[in-house]
Design an enzyme around this catalytic site. Structure first.
Site, PDB file in Angstrom:
ATOM      1  N   HIS A   1       0.836  -1.205   0.000  1.00  0.00           N
ATOM      2  CA  HIS A   1       0.000   0.000   0.000  1.00  0.00           C
ATOM      3  C   HIS A   1       0.875   1.262   0.000  1.00  0.00           C
ATOM      4  CE1 HIS A   1      -3.048  -2.997   1.386  1.00  0.00           C
ATOM      5  NE2 HIS A   1      -3.758  -2.322   0.514  1.00  0.00           N
ATOM      6  N   ASN A   2       1.553   1.466  -1.114  1.00  0.00           N
ATOM      7  CA  ASN A   2       2.509   2.576  -1.264  1.00  0.00           C
ATOM      8  C   ASN A   2       2.123   3.398  -2.509  1.00  0.00           C
ATOM      9  OD1 ASN A   2       3.441   1.121  -3.516  1.00  0.00           O
ATOM     10  ND2 ASN A   2       4.751  -0.132  -2.209  1.00  0.00           N
ATOM     11  N   PRO A   3       2.891   4.425  -2.862  1.00  0.00           N
ATOM     12  CA  PRO A   3       2.495   5.250  -4.021  1.00  0.00           C
ATOM     13  C   PRO A   3       2.377   4.467  -5.328  1.00  0.00           C
ATOM     14  CG  PRO A   3       4.244   6.329  -2.792  1.00  0.00           C
ATOM     15  CD  PRO A   3       4.085   4.978  -2.181  1.00  0.00           C
ATOM     16  N   MET A   4       3.083   3.332  -5.422  1.00  0.00           N
ATOM     17  CA  MET A   4       2.962   2.532  -6.655  1.00  0.00           C
ATOM     18  C   MET A   4       1.559   1.972  -6.799  1.00  0.00           C
ATOM     19  SD  MET A   4       6.396   0.278  -6.671  1.00  0.00           S
ATOM     20  CE  MET A   4       6.047  -0.507  -8.214  1.00  0.00           C
ATOM     21  N   HIS A   5       1.018   1.450  -5.690  1.00  0.00           N
ATOM     22  CA  HIS A   5      -0.343   0.892  -5.756  1.00  0.00           C
ATOM     23  C   HIS A   5      -1.345   2.001  -6.095  1.00  0.00           C
ATOM     24  CE1 HIS A   5      -4.011  -1.225  -4.857  1.00  0.00           C
ATOM     25  NE2 HIS A   5      -4.262  -0.473  -3.796  1.00  0.00           N
TER      26      HIS A   5
ATOM     27  N   HIS B   1      -7.412   6.652  -2.527  1.00  0.00           N
ATOM     28  CA  HIS B   1      -8.135   5.528  -1.926  1.00  0.00           C
ATOM     29  C   HIS B   1      -7.368   4.750  -0.843  1.00  0.00           C
ATOM     30  CE1 HIS B   1      -5.994   2.439  -4.135  1.00  0.00           C
ATOM     31  NE2 HIS B   1      -6.646   1.551  -3.415  1.00  0.00           N
ATOM     32  N   ASP B   2      -6.041   4.857  -0.797  1.00  0.00           N
ATOM     33  CA  ASP B   2      -5.287   4.158   0.264  1.00  0.00           C
ATOM     34  C   ASP B   2      -4.300   5.103   0.961  1.00  0.00           C
ATOM     35  OD1 ASP B   2      -6.243   1.529   0.538  1.00  0.00           O
ATOM     36  OD2 ASP B   2      -5.143   0.834  -1.228  1.00  0.00           O
TER      37      ASP B   2
ATOM     38  N   GLN C   1      -3.880 -16.723  -3.242  1.00  0.00           N
ATOM     39  CA  GLN C   1      -4.170 -15.942  -4.441  1.00  0.00           C
ATOM     40  C   GLN C   1      -5.269 -16.591  -5.272  1.00  0.00           C
ATOM     41  OE1 GLN C   1      -2.776 -12.700  -5.509  1.00  0.00           O
ATOM     42  NE2 GLN C   1      -2.833 -12.955  -3.304  1.00  0.00           N
TER      43      GLN C   1
HETATM   44  P1  8BR Z   1      -6.921  -2.408  -0.801  1.00  0.00           P
HETATM   45  O1  8BR Z   1      -5.753  -2.306  -1.750  1.00  0.00           O
HETATM   46  O2  8BR Z   1      -7.838  -1.230  -0.907  1.00  0.00           O
HETATM   47  O3  8BR Z   1      -6.486  -2.733   0.599  1.00  0.00           O
HETATM   48  O4  8BR Z   1      -7.834  -3.667  -1.292  1.00  0.00           O
HETATM   49  C1  8BR Z   1      -7.317  -4.832  -1.819  1.00  0.00           C
HETATM   50  C2  8BR Z   1      -7.297  -5.956  -0.796  1.00  0.00           C
HETATM   51  O5  8BR Z   1      -7.495  -7.204  -1.484  1.00  0.00           O
HETATM   52  C3  8BR Z   1      -5.967  -6.138  -0.122  1.00  0.00           C
HETATM   53  O6  8BR Z   1      -5.783  -5.406   1.026  1.00  0.00           O
HETATM   54  C4  8BR Z   1      -5.986  -7.623   0.197  1.00  0.00           C
HETATM   55  O7  8BR Z   1      -6.693  -7.862   1.385  1.00  0.00           O
HETATM   56  C5  8BR Z   1      -6.750  -8.264  -0.918  1.00  0.00           C
HETATM   57  N1  8BR Z   1      -5.853  -8.936  -1.877  1.00  0.00           N
HETATM   58  C6  8BR Z   1      -5.416 -10.235  -1.848  1.00  0.00           C
HETATM   59 BR1  8BR Z   1      -5.948 -11.462  -0.567  1.00  0.00          BR
HETATM   60  N2  8BR Z   1      -4.613 -10.551  -2.875  1.00  0.00           N
HETATM   61  C7  8BR Z   1      -4.513  -9.425  -3.592  1.00  0.00           C
HETATM   62  C8  8BR Z   1      -3.808  -9.118  -4.778  1.00  0.00           C
HETATM   63  N3  8BR Z   1      -3.085 -10.009  -5.490  1.00  0.00           N
HETATM   64  N4  8BR Z   1      -3.915  -7.848  -5.232  1.00  0.00           N
HETATM   65  C9  8BR Z   1      -4.663  -6.942  -4.597  1.00  0.00           C
HETATM   66  N5  8BR Z   1      -5.345  -7.167  -3.477  1.00  0.00           N
HETATM   67  C10 8BR Z   1      -5.284  -8.403  -2.962  1.00  0.00           C
HETATM   68 ZN    ZN Z   2      -6.014  -0.348  -2.684  1.00  0.00          ZN
END
Ligand code: 8BR
Ligand code: ZN
Length: 285
Positions: A74-78, A113-114, A271
């Protein structure tokens, strides 16, 4: 700017589903968000359609990037990745059905959003009775936190990217941003899937808002739908963040659920369950 960076930020490149955010991260030395966000807003023609102050927008986007923590996922890349995927998903019929300022606030929901994510999930904050869990009544804790931080930043006079709007429209769009960000709470996923069984009428404001909320949610979960070499890097990042939360819980003497336990979790199975349970039903709908 190097030739490669210029090419990577070209309209053709940033409008591709296969866009390589990891390469952008390297070329920008770990600061991909502000440059990509600025390029995307330009690409959608919003600088000319709206009276956005370019200096204020740049200041706002840089401040946004600074407020992301150095979390493994959960960084600027995401944030940059979600905005780019969202920009792709709104193009065409949806972009043509919404007002330019509505599109602007929708795109800004990507970086918002994050923002300020602490690298641990809602369940952890609630279990700890962390101050932000108490503040937001144990409900969509992180999502409310992100929306509040983004709106607070936007309210600073030198970062007021909505200054060209009337007070009433500004209030409406600030509320819109909040509603978009709140819908990234994964616990709302089943509700979203259920509502997608209904027909959407893009001329209806409520349906339009729900469509944009769904697209932000889809952009948030988009990495499993990206080319394999890109997706795998996101998977490593999210698993590393999960396991670091698990390590923290173990150190604190708390029970660690298998998904967060580096000694118990099988990344592949986790996954696979995520794709089958969340990503595929959403993208099929
Ligand atoms: P946020 O990025 O807003 O937190 O929402 C995505 C959420 O989906 C992650 O926090 C995580 O709980 C879940 N997730 C999982 Br499990 N696998 C993921 C993936 N490959 N990519 C993105 N989110 C994932
Ligand atoms: Zn997110």
């Amino acid at each position: 700017m190097s030739d490669e960076l210029e090419k990577l930020l070209s309209p053709e490149s940033i409008s591709s589903w296969d866009f390589d955010l990891f390469r952008l991260n390297e070329l920008t030395k770990g600061r991909p968000l502000a440059v990509l966000a600025f390029a995307l807003i330009h690409m959608h023609g919003l600088m000319t359609k709206l009276k956005i102050d370019e200096t204020v927008l740049k200041r706002y986007l840089v401040a946004f990037e600074d407020m992301y923590n150095t979390c493994m996922y959960h960084n600027p890349m995401h944030a940059a990745d979600v905005m780019q995927a969202l920009s792709y998903l709104v193009r065409g019929e949806i972009e043509e059905s919404i007002a330019p300022d509505e599109l602007f606030i929708t795109l800004l929901a990507g970086p918002a959003h994050d923002i300020g994510h602490p690298g641990v999930n809602n369940a952890f904050l609630i279990k700890q009775q962390h101050p932000i869990a108490i503040k937001y009544n144990n409900t969509s804790v992180l999502e409310t936190h992100h929306a509040t931080l983004a709106l607070d930043l936007m309210a600073e006079p030198d970062k007021d990217v909505l200054s060209f709007l009337s007070a009433e429209r500004k209030d409406y769009l600030r509320h819109y941003l909040k509603e978009l960000v709140l819908h990234t709470d994964l616990s709302l996923h089943n509700k979203i899937i259920k509502r997608l069984e209904e027909n959407m009428d893009l001329s209806d404001p409520e349906d339009r808002k729900f469509t944009l909320q769904t697209l932000l949610h889809a952009a948030d979960l988009s990495n499993p739908c990206k080319p394999w070499n890109i997706h795998v890097q996101w998977t490593h990042a999210i698993l590393a963040e999960f396991f670091s939360q698990g390590d923290l819980e173990r150190e604190m003497g708390l029970e660690v659920i298998p998904m967060l336990d580096r000694n118990a979790s099988c990344g592949r199975t986790a996954q696979k369950n995520f794709f089958i349970g969340f990503v595929r039903p959403l993208y099929d709908s």
